[in-house]
Write an enzyme that holds these catalytic residues in place. Structure first.
Site, PDB file in Angstrom:
ATOM      1  N   HIS A 102      -1.137  10.730  -1.067  1.00 24.81           N
ATOM      2  CA  HIS A 102      -2.019  11.218  -2.127  1.00 24.81           C
ATOM      3  C   HIS A 102      -3.467  10.944  -1.747  1.00 24.81           C
ATOM      4  O   HIS A 102      -3.749  10.137  -0.862  1.00 24.81           O
ATOM      5  CB  HIS A 102      -1.715  10.523  -3.458  1.00 24.81           C
ATOM      6  N   ASP A 122      -6.971   9.656  -3.801  1.00 20.96           N
ATOM      7  CA  ASP A 122      -7.364   9.075  -5.083  1.00 20.96           C
ATOM      8  C   ASP A 122      -8.239  10.065  -5.843  1.00 20.96           C
ATOM      9  O   ASP A 122      -9.257  10.523  -5.311  1.00 20.96           O
ATOM     10  CB  ASP A 122      -8.135   7.775  -4.871  1.00 20.96           C
ATOM     11  N   HIS A 155      -3.552   9.251   1.937  1.00 22.63           N
ATOM     12  CA  HIS A 155      -3.047   7.938   2.346  1.00 22.63           C
ATOM     13  C   HIS A 155      -1.783   7.603   1.569  1.00 22.63           C
ATOM     14  O   HIS A 155      -1.418   8.282   0.605  1.00 22.63           O
ATOM     15  CB  HIS A 155      -4.118   6.855   2.162  1.00 22.63           C
ATOM     16  N   ARG A 191       4.896  -7.139  -0.711  1.00 24.24           N
ATOM     17  CA  ARG A 191       3.471  -6.916  -0.484  1.00 24.24           C
ATOM     18  C   ARG A 191       2.738  -6.822  -1.816  1.00 24.24           C
ATOM     19  O   ARG A 191       3.297  -6.345  -2.799  1.00 24.24           O
ATOM     20  CB  ARG A 191       3.266  -5.620   0.314  1.00 24.24           C
TER      21      ARG A 191
END
Length: 436
Positions: A302, A304, A358, A368
């Site tokens: 996607h 941002d 990204h 994570r």
């Protein structure tokens, strides 16, 4: 009835076998067909079985077809009956559930690191003209190419970042019933979400998120109030920590905006002043371990839709950027923060600076964490580029819009991807035509 592809294959082979038998039975002359010792012709034996198995196969095939042709939400409901999704649910899975499996095209592995610049902001904060000029050159080159860079000596206290990490763990390790006290309301970006399963039924991200709004336009401490009002007194300290964290992030974001104005050759304070009354978004991300990481993603590909993202990621790694037609990983650097351009700033730069595709990968070994601060304009502010950038490019790339309109588009009409800004522009123009 949910059939696996192996079941479907067996049904297909059975149909082919029965078709072959039927061909033999109905094409050979009767005199050439052997009789059983009972005196029954092979027809008498095979034909009833043929029609029995054909009827059964067609019934199974019809069930399979009805499942495959169901809407995504119905398919999701048929395949799962699992209740709320959180990290404890995800970590119990030895196989990736079907709703979390992503298309192969989205799962191509990253085999090299992104060569993005590491920007030292010390000279900028000291007002060193030569250092500012050098930094501006590096940022401009990055933003013209892919829109990602990392910053050090950024002025955000490392102890504050550590506290924010610790409080992230405190929240995500709560029982799911506690986390659901702050569940995201449909149509709103604020609140807790387990894999966005309340919004989507396929291509689900392997993560949990907690999102909340931030602005500092008055004496109200909106973040602190959010935690205390939604989670109670036990989270009052968490609210105070994230209030300070958001304030520090906004201060850094305004400095980055000042640098971006320098790189674009517009009035130095143009973007800083535009975002002084910003209404931004803070998001805490928790990515559990995944036993089949090659099949799923923590966050799908996607761009941002916001203006600027400041990301603190832990040392586990997983952020990947699509540059030069291949996925490249963004290496975690101790003490550095990752900066990337969002769609709204692409519009503010009249398309000169890139909002890059990204994603976040997952792994089977270590969970994570990341903290993402999304700088956004005040809801009703009109997003449009300065006139000098229109002159430079020669035309307007995107129509005027407000951040509230774009946010509503991504929450109610469109799942953010690499084409969000283009699709939103078409959506806006079609609305304008229908009104006129």
């Amino acid at each position: 009835m949910a059939l696996t592809w192996s079941s479907a294959l067996r049904i297909t082979l059975l149909l082919l076998l029965l078709a072959a038998i039927a061909t033999v039975c109905f094409t050979l002359p009767v005199e050439k067909v052997s009789s059983f010792s009972s005196g029954f012709l092979i027809y008498d034996f095979l034909v009833p079985f043929f029609f029995f198995f054909l009827s059964l196969s067609l019934s199974l095939s019809t069930s399979m077809a009805s499942i495959l042709l169901s809407s995504p939400s119905k398919l999701h409901a048929q395949q799962t009956n699992r209740g709320p999704i959180d990290s404890s649910f995800l970590q119990r899975q030895t196989r990736v559930p079907s709703g979390f499996i992503w298309p192969e095209a989205d799962l191509v592995a990253a085999h090299e690191e992104l060569d993005e610049p590491l920007i030292d902001l010390k000279g900028f904060f000291k007002g060193d003209g030569v250092a500012i000029e050098n930094v501006a050159k590096l940022i401009r080159a990055s933003c013209l190419s892919h829109g990602f860079f990392q910053v050090t000596n950024h002025g955000v206290d490392t102890s504050l970042i550590k506290l924010a990490d610790d409080h992230l763990d405190q929240f995500f390790h709560l029982p799911v019933s506690e986390k659901l006290r702050v569940k995201r309301v449909p149509g709103s970006p604020w609140g807790y979400s387990g894999s966005h399963a309340d919004r989507f039924s396929t291509k689900l991200p392997w993560k949990e998120t907690l999102s909340f709004g931030f602005h500092d336009n008055g004496s109200e401490k909106v973040v602190a109030d959010f935690f205390k009002s939604r989670l109670g007194d036990s989270f009052e300290e968490t609210g105070k920590v994230y209030q300070k964290y958001c304030e520090a992030m906004k201060s850094l974001a305004l400095s980055i905006m000042e640098l971006l104005a320098i790189t674009l050759g517009v009035k130095r304070l143009h973007y800083r002043e535009f975002f002084e009354d910003a209404h931004s978004i803070m998001r805490c991300n928790y990515y559990p371990t995944c036993q089949e990481p090659s099949l799923s993603l923590g966050t799908g590909p996607h761009c941002d839709p916001t203006s600027l993202t400041i990301l603190h990621q832990d040392q586990v790694g997983g952020l990947e950027v699509f540059v030069n037609n291949k996925w490249q990983s963004v290496r975690p650097i101790q003490g550095a923060l990752v900066i990337n351009i969002g769609d709204t700033f692409t519009a503010l730069s009249n398309g000169l600076y890139k909002s890059c595709l990204h994603r976040a990968s997952v792994n089977a070994v270590k969970e994570r964490r990341s903290l993402a601060f999304f700088l956004c304009p005040k809801d009703d502010k009109v997003v449009k580029p300065p006139e000098e950038l229109v002159t430079e490019v020669g035309t307007r790339k995107y129509p005027d819009f407000t951040w509230a309109k774009l946010l509503g588009f991504t929450q109610n009409h469109y799942r953010a991807d690499e084409s969000t800004l283009q699709q939103f522009s078409k959506f806006t123009q079609s609305e304008s035509k229908s009104v006129n």
